[in-house]
Design a protein around this motif. Structure first.
Motif, PDB file in Angstrom:
ATOM      1  N   PRO A 278      32.634  44.375 -24.945  1.00  0.00           N
ATOM      2  CA  PRO A 278      33.527  43.549 -25.764  1.00  0.00           C
ATOM      3  C   PRO A 278      33.558  42.098 -25.277  1.00  0.00           C
ATOM      4  CG  PRO A 278      34.596  45.605 -25.168  1.00  0.00           C
ATOM      5  CD  PRO A 278      33.315  45.534 -24.371  1.00  0.00           C
ATOM      6  N   ALA A 279      33.406  41.181 -26.209  1.00  0.00           N
ATOM      7  CA  ALA A 279      33.453  39.749 -25.919  1.00  0.00           C
ATOM      8  C   ALA A 279      32.433  39.339 -24.862  1.00  0.00           C
ATOM      9  CB  ALA A 279      34.856  39.315 -25.490  1.00  0.00           C
ATOM     10  N   ASP A 280      31.336  40.086 -24.792  1.00  0.00           N
ATOM     11  CA  ASP A 280      30.299  39.771 -23.813  1.00  0.00           C
ATOM     12  C   ASP A 280      28.956  40.255 -24.376  1.00  0.00           C
ATOM     13  OD1 ASP A 280      29.064  38.916 -21.490  1.00  0.00           O
ATOM     14  OD2 ASP A 280      29.926  40.455 -20.195  1.00  0.00           O
TER      15      ASP A 280
ATOM     16  N   GLU B  85      23.664  46.202 -16.908  1.00  0.00           N
ATOM     17  CA  GLU B  85      24.743  46.210 -17.903  1.00  0.00           C
ATOM     18  C   GLU B  85      24.388  47.033 -19.149  1.00  0.00           C
ATOM     19  OE1 GLU B  85      26.815  41.900 -16.815  1.00  0.00           O
ATOM     20  OE2 GLU B  85      25.619  42.049 -18.641  1.00  0.00           O
ATOM     21  N   PHE B  86      23.152  47.527 -19.195  1.00  0.00           N
ATOM     22  CA  PHE B  86      22.733  48.329 -20.349  1.00  0.00           C
ATOM     23  C   PHE B  86      23.072  49.788 -20.064  1.00  0.00           C
ATOM     24  CE2 PHE B  86      20.134  50.802 -23.106  1.00  0.00           C
ATOM     25  CZ  PHE B  86      20.014  50.057 -24.256  1.00  0.00           C
TER      26      PHE B  86
ATOM     27  N   GLN C 122      21.153  39.079 -31.302  1.00  0.00           N
ATOM     28  CA  GLN C 122      21.366  38.787 -29.877  1.00  0.00           C
ATOM     29  C   GLN C 122      21.592  37.288 -29.711  1.00  0.00           C
ATOM     30  OE1 GLN C 122      21.855  40.968 -27.423  1.00  0.00           O
ATOM     31  NE2 GLN C 122      21.540  42.730 -28.787  1.00  0.00           N
ATOM     32  N   ARG C 123      22.748  36.879 -30.178  1.00  0.00           N
ATOM     33  CA  ARG C 123      23.116  35.469 -30.159  1.00  0.00           C
ATOM     34  C   ARG C 123      23.212  34.918 -28.734  1.00  0.00           C
ATOM     35  NH1 ARG C 123      28.355  34.513 -33.725  1.00  0.00           N
ATOM     36  NH2 ARG C 123      27.223  33.393 -35.333  1.00  0.00           N
TER      37      ARG C 123
ATOM     38  N   GLY D 173      22.050  30.666 -24.633  1.00  0.00           N
ATOM     39  CA  GLY D 173      21.587  30.416 -23.276  1.00  0.00           C
ATOM     40  C   GLY D 173      22.239  31.310 -22.233  1.00  0.00           C
ATOM     41  N   VAL D 174      22.938  32.360 -22.671  1.00  0.00           N
ATOM     42  CA  VAL D 174      23.586  33.291 -21.737  1.00  0.00           C
ATOM     43  C   VAL D 174      22.538  34.155 -21.033  1.00  0.00           C
ATOM     44  CG1 VAL D 174      25.179  35.263 -21.624  1.00  0.00           C
ATOM     45  CG2 VAL D 174      25.736  33.294 -23.062  1.00  0.00           C
TER      46      VAL D 174
END
Ligand SMILES: [Mg+2]
Length: 181
Positions: A19-21, A28-29, A55-56, A61-62
């Motif tokens: 969420p929010a990330d 993290e997958f 995958q915005r 640039g994240v």
């Protein structure tokens, strides 16, 4: 065989949505319970299986495209190790909400059709957990399957989807018994 192509959203369907990330690293997958088994069950039943994923985070640039590709290489290795398959992953890294390639716009479906000209959208299913996935299905003429345990906790209008399941495994179990889900 009524449905021949399966289009899958990634976050919230195959792996846990953050969420929010964004999923920024392999660590993290996290595969959702039953999703690997579901892909094993579904693999013999579809001629084509695709992931279509916004995958915005890359556009922002994240994370880099290279990192995203590494995450996808890990994901595909695990899917294959569990006897499932994905034929192609379509990614939209654009930031702009109106981008033609970003769901709910149909760009990634058009890309798939160019790569696999025998795709029939009326014989395709889109499985996703957000409004944009369901609108993507509506915008392309695919059957819309809503996974309701994911990102969208709010009530989604029943007119937006044709079938609703708590997770991909429950969908797969039902589909192998009756493709008219
Ligand atoms: Mg999603």
């Amino acid at each position: 065989m009524k449905y021949t192509s399966l289009f899958l959203d990634r976050d919230g369907v195959i792996n846990r949505h953050r969420p929010a990330d964004y999923v920024k690293t392999i660590e993290e997958f996290e595969f959702l319970p039953g999703s690997l088994e579901a892909l094993r069950l579904l693999s013999p039943l579809f001629k084509h299986i695709f992931i279509v994923t916004n995958q915005r985070g890359v556009g922002k640039g994240v994370m880099t495209v290279r990192t995203l590709e590494q995450i996808h290489a890990y994901m595909l290795d695990e899917i294959i190790r569990h006897q499932g398959r994905i034929d192609h992953i379509y990614v939209c890294t654009d930031i702009e909400t109106e981008s033609f390639n970003r769901k709910p716009q149909p760009g990634m479906a058009r890309q798939a059709l160019q790569d696999y000209p025998d795709i029939s959208f009326p014989r395709s299913m889109m499985v996703g957990d957000s409004v944009s996935d369901l609108l993507f299905a509506r915008n392309t003429g695919m059957r819309a399957v809503f996974i309701d345990a994911g990102i969208e906790k709010k009530e989604i209008k029943p007119s937006l989807y044709d079938a609703r399941f708590p997770d991909l495994y429950t969908f797969a179990e039902k589909y192998i018994k009756d493709p008219d889900v």
